[in-house]
Enzyme design. Structure first.
Site, PDB file in Angstrom:
ATOM      1  NE  ARG A   6      -4.477  -2.910  -7.824  1.00  0.00           N
ATOM      2  CZ  ARG A   6      -3.297  -2.382  -7.555  1.00  0.00           C
ATOM      3  NH1 ARG A   6      -3.189  -1.091  -7.324  1.00  0.00           N
ATOM      4  NH2 ARG A   6      -2.216  -3.135  -7.489  1.00  0.00           N
ATOM      5  CB  THR A  39       0.135   4.538  -2.213  1.00  0.00           C
ATOM      6  OG1 THR A  39       0.537   3.578  -3.197  1.00  0.00           O
ATOM      7  CG2 THR A  39      -1.316   4.318  -1.882  1.00  0.00           C
ATOM      8  CB  THR A  47      -1.915   4.030  -5.407  1.00  0.00           C
ATOM      9  OG1 THR A  47      -0.535   3.935  -5.752  1.00  0.00           O
ATOM     10  CG2 THR A  47      -2.690   2.934  -6.120  1.00  0.00           C
ATOM     11  CG  ASP A  91       1.297  -3.097  -8.077  1.00  0.00           C
ATOM     12  OD1 ASP A  91       2.505  -2.876  -7.952  1.00  0.00           O
ATOM     13  OD2 ASP A  91       0.431  -2.480  -7.423  1.00  0.00           O
ATOM     14  CB  SER A  98      -3.477  -3.690  -4.268  1.00  0.00           C
ATOM     15  OG  SER A  98      -3.186  -2.606  -3.416  1.00  0.00           O
ATOM     16  CB  SER A  99       0.296  -4.305  -0.248  1.00  0.00           C
ATOM     17  OG  SER A  99       0.969  -5.422  -0.773  1.00  0.00           O
ATOM     18  N   GLY A 138       3.016   2.933   0.880  1.00  0.00           N
ATOM     19  CA  GLY A 138       4.229   2.190   1.176  1.00  0.00           C
ATOM     20  C   GLY A 138       4.411   0.893   0.433  1.00  0.00           C
ATOM     21  N   GLY A 139       3.671   0.659  -0.670  1.00  0.00           N
ATOM     22  CA  GLY A 139       3.838  -0.597  -1.386  1.00  0.00           C
ATOM     23  C   GLY A 139       3.493  -1.774  -0.492  1.00  0.00           C
TER      24      GLY A 139
END
Length: 592
Positions: free
Chosen positions: A126, A411, A429, A451, A476-477, A498-499
């Protein structure tokens, strides 16, 4: 591994439902008539679904968001490469042919299963906030949070990219082929050119060239500001040059020296929102190997990435709270209602408690079976709870403020199984479509710092867990997922862009595969639905209004939304591999 569990007997009730038919390109669903709250008669006719047949393979398989990327991964597998080798090759091609979604300028999470020893590992690539970042980063002059769209373009939103460092670290552990070999397909395509895909052409056509930095604008548009059309052969020598340096010198070529300096300069000299990322920030980046998070679900273990990703926790909590319910063998309004209610409870806890664990204490009690059983008890079989409140899981030392962080639905995801049975699930992403719209050295830079929560404190003055801090990784998701069967071996590999909707997409896929007996292609193509602790969202499609009529009697506020998932799934069963690529995007399952 962390474990979740919440089980109690179900006493299902039935509802009178009649079937109607809805057809949408890749699927056909039988839609039920409105639910009557107190009826209790025979089980309804289940919806039926039609989708393309899954791709089949005997030895190995890659599913990625573009055919050229999937084939690059397969090329590595045919050379005897590992799942990690294939994922890296696919990623480097995606950074070229699907630049709006991922690349060298972004970050990623990767879950790996080692077939030889059964070890499951989770890798955190990340992005991190620059050393100069403060909690007030996205506040306006009046002290209120800035508008999210205004902060996306330019330098202020750019975090230190982590994807390359991560895949290099995983390659050191699990790679087979030489590092340089993995870059050959992308370098070749960048030099020789590739045809602009329908999705890329449409995204560029619908965008404003002035929303891109000068360098990005010159690459994606012609001199008159017209987007390159479908099939236009696009070359990227700057990207090829960058890849050649990295192939020859390793990741240090990216994080130290000229490339790092050019990335920092692009951020600091951005045409909008100049930022503060430095070459020293680039050099200081570190990959983190974290403990995977696993949740039991109907005899399986659903495993994924823990914080700073909220993916595995939120998917796992949702499934744990659903396990006591019979969801039937096909999608029904009642099953969809139960899924949405569990998602609301999971998202409420996610929004309050989950953030970078190096900065915040994420309660272990989020995974506590008794706690999840209590939370599941809040779900009514036929009545929406409205908006869920966060619970108080064991181990909560404080109650941080809840935030409503926005995540853009961009992403990409790569799923791989190699000939030895090693498995990779990697979600990657640059955040929004085209990231920060800044380009350096032939690749786009992320806007991942958006984010973070823009407001450092909530309305009660409590610090928000996902506030901006120097060196911190934004929540993050992303939910790269490996599902283990009762014998501990992988049975499903999946993930999606897809966020924050990634979580409902993955939940839907797990339930489709485990409860509803679908194959990977059917699960990927199945209509999307769920709740992020707001309205009940149904994928906008012909006939979706009739679905709304089936859900509203449960008390939900129902909205229709574009839900462009990109689920890429591999099933390992009966001695073969079955692959599914989400038809909403341009992916392909390639295997032998």
């Amino acid at each position: 591994m962390h474990h979740l569990s919440a089980r109690e007997p179900d006493a299902p009730a039935s509802r009178p439902i009649k079937a109607l038919t809805l057809c949408l390109a890749w699927l056909c669903l039988a839609l039920p008539q409105p639910v009557h709250a107190q009826a209790s008669r025979a089980a309804p006719e289940p919806p039926t679904l039609q989708a393309a047949e899954p791709a089949l393979a005997e030895r190995h398989m890659v599913v990625a968001a573009h055919p050229l990327a999937a084939r690059a991964g397969r090329e590595m597998l045919r050379k005897g490469g590992s799942a990690v080798d294939a994922a890296i090759a696919a990623q480097m091609v995606l950074g070229l042919v699907e630049p709006q979604s991922s690349g060298l300028g972004g970050g990623a999470f990767l879950i790996h299963h080692d077939a030889e020893n059964g070890e499951l590992t989770a890798w955190d690539g990340r992005e991190t906030a620059p050393a100069a970042a403060t909690p007030e980063r996205f506040l306006g002059a009046d002290g209120s949070p800035a508008r999210w769209p205004e902060m996306v373009p330019g330098g202020l939103s750019v975090g230190v990219p982590g994807m390359l460092a991560m895949v290099a670290a995983v390659h050191d552990r699990h790679g087979v082929l030489p590092w340089a070999d993995l870059f050959e397909p992308a370098i070749r395509l960048a030099r020789e050119g590739f045809g602009v895909s329908p999705r890329l052409a449409a995204l560029l056509r619908d965008d404003d060239p002035e929303a891109f930095s000068p360098a990005a604008r010159a690459y994606f548009y012609d001199a008159d500001g017209e987007a390159w059309p479908l099939g236009h052969v696009l070359t990227n020598d700057a990207y090829a040059d960058t890849l050649e340096r990295i192939a020859a010198e390793g990741p240090s070529a990216f994080y130290d020296g000229e490339i790092a300096g050019d990335v920092a300069a692009a951020v600091r000299e951005a045409w909008r929102n100049p930022g503060d990322l430095s070459a020293a920030d680039m050099a200081a980046y570190e990959v983190v190997e974290r403990e995977p998070v696993c949740a039991p679900y109907r005899g399986h273990e659903v495993c994924g990435m823990g914080p700073p990703s909220s993916g595995a926790h939120t998917v796992g909590m949702t499934l744990a709270m659903l396990e006591r319910f019979d969801l039937g063998t096909e999608p029904t309004p009642r099953a969809m209602h139960l899924v949405a209610e569990a998602e609301k409870l999971a998202f409420a806890d996610r929004d309050r408690y989950i953030a970078d664990p190096d900065f915040v204490d994420v309660p272990d009690g989020l995974l506590d079976p008794r706690y999840l059983g209590e939370r599941s008890g809040l779900i009514e079989r036929y009545q929406s709870m409205g908006r869920a409140e966060a619970g108080t899981p064991p181990g909560s030392r404080r109650s941080p403020g809840t935030d409503g962080t926005k995540e853009a639905p961009s992403t990409s995801h790569i799923s791989v199984v190699d000939a030895d049975g090693n498995v990779v699930s990697m979600t990657t992403t640059i955040e929004s479509g085209f990231g920060s719209r800044l380009m350096a050295r032939g690749f786009l830079l992320n806007n991942e710092l958006t984010d973070f929560s823009f407001a450092p404190d909530d309305e009660d003055g409590r610090p928000v867990a996902n506030r901006v801090e120097a060196g911190k990784r934004p929540r993050s998701s992303m939910a790269p997922t490996i599902v283990l069967g009762p014998d501990g071996r992988p049975v499903f590999v999946m993930g999606s862009p897809g966020g924050s909707r990634i979580i409902p997409y993955v939940v839907k896929a797990v339930i489709a595969l485990v409860d509803w007996g679908m194959d990977p292609q059917q699960a990927a193509a199945l209509f999307n639905f769920g709740s992020r602790n707001g309205p009940f969202e149904i994928e906008r499609m012909p006939g979706a209004e009739r679905w709304r009529a089936q859900i509203e009697p449960f008390g939900h506020e129902v909205t229709l939304a574009e839900m462009t998932s990109g689920l890429h799934i591999i099933a390992l069963r009966d001695g073969r591999l079955e692959g599914g690529a989400d038809p909403r995007r341009e992916g392909e399952a390639a295997g032998d």
